[in-house]
Design a protein around this motif. Sequence first.
Motif, mmCIF file in Angstrom:
data_model
loop_
_atom_site.group_PDB
_atom_site.id
_atom_site.type_symbol
_atom_site.label_atom_id
_atom_site.label_comp_id
_atom_site.label_asym_id
_atom_site.label_seq_id
_atom_site.Cartn_x
_atom_site.Cartn_y
_atom_site.Cartn_z
ATOM 1 N N ASN A 82 0.841 -1.190 0.000
ATOM 2 C CA ASN A 82 0.000 0.000 0.000
ATOM 3 C C ASN A 82 0.879 1.245 0.000
ATOM 4 O O ASN A 82 1.994 1.233 -0.503
ATOM 5 C CB ASN A 82 -0.960 -0.020 1.191
ATOM 6 C CG ASN A 82 -1.798 -1.270 1.226
ATOM 7 O OD1 ASN A 82 -2.244 -1.740 0.182
ATOM 8 N ND2 ASN A 82 -2.015 -1.812 2.413
ATOM 9 N N GLU A 83 0.388 2.301 0.599
ATOM 10 C CA GLU A 83 1.209 3.518 0.674
ATOM 11 C C GLU A 83 2.014 3.566 1.972
ATOM 12 O O GLU A 83 2.844 4.436 2.171
ATOM 13 C CB GLU A 83 0.334 4.776 0.546
ATOM 14 C CG GLU A 83 -0.683 4.971 1.633
ATOM 15 C CD GLU A 83 -1.958 4.128 1.472
ATOM 16 O OE1 GLU A 83 -2.694 4.022 2.456
ATOM 17 O OE2 GLU A 83 -2.203 3.584 0.394
ATOM 18 N N ASP A 84 1.785 2.601 2.856
ATOM 19 C CA ASP A 84 2.419 2.620 4.172
ATOM 20 C C ASP A 84 3.846 2.083 4.187
ATOM 21 O O ASP A 84 4.669 2.535 4.980
ATOM 22 C CB ASP A 84 1.582 1.826 5.176
ATOM 23 C CG ASP A 84 0.240 2.483 5.443
ATOM 24 O OD1 ASP A 84 0.099 3.694 5.184
ATOM 25 O OD2 ASP A 84 -0.670 1.779 5.907
ATOM 26 N N MET A 85 4.130 1.091 3.347
ATOM 27 C CA MET A 85 5.464 0.482 3.376
ATOM 28 C C MET A 85 6.119 0.633 2.017
ATOM 29 O O MET A 85 5.581 0.188 0.995
ATOM 30 C CB MET A 85 5.384 -0.999 3.738
ATOM 31 C CG MET A 85 6.761 -1.606 3.884
ATOM 32 S SD MET A 85 6.643 -3.282 4.479
ATOM 33 C CE MET A 85 8.142 -3.937 3.782
ATOM 34 N N LYS A 86 7.289 1.206 2.017
ATOM 35 C CA LYS A 86 8.016 1.418 0.766
ATOM 36 C C LYS A 86 8.667 0.122 0.290
ATOM 37 O O LYS A 86 8.872 -0.817 1.063
ATOM 38 C CB LYS A 86 9.084 2.490 0.960
ATOM 39 C CG LYS A 86 10.176 2.073 1.927
ATOM 40 C CD LYS A 86 11.212 3.145 2.116
ATOM 41 C CE LYS A 86 12.277 2.647 3.079
ATOM 42 N NZ LYS A 86 13.396 3.515 3.172
ATOM 43 N N SER A 87 9.004 0.098 -0.976
ATOM 44 C CA SER A 87 9.720 -1.031 -1.569
ATOM 45 C C SER A 87 11.196 -0.946 -1.191
ATOM 46 O O SER A 87 11.752 0.140 -1.054
ATOM 47 C CB SER A 87 9.588 -0.970 -3.090
ATOM 48 O OG SER A 87 10.517 -1.843 -3.696
#
Length: 113
Positions: A82-87
Amino acid sequence: MNARLVIAAALSLTAITAVRARAQAADAQSLYNDNCRKCHGVKGTPPKTMKEKFPKIATFDAAFVASHSADSIVKILTKGKNEDMKSFKDKLTSAQMADVAAYVRELSAKKAP
């Protein structure tokens, strides 16, 4: 080949394998500490501030491990969540992500009584 030589070689190989496994585990822990600990906590339990900021943040417990294979954890590390955890695809290699995934799965075992 002399039986003693074969036994010595086998013991040496076992010792080398054990040393490599310990080194790999230490590397995985170091990678986790450098990249995951801030949000997910030292032992896989997110700090209160992170839980408040990201209510859906994962806790690495038995339930998490039961529903997430090492491959699925690598996928999350590669793509983010989602938008919470970056790659982490630009920060960690595939092998490093696999090591972190294995370490994350081990955290729940360390919590077991």
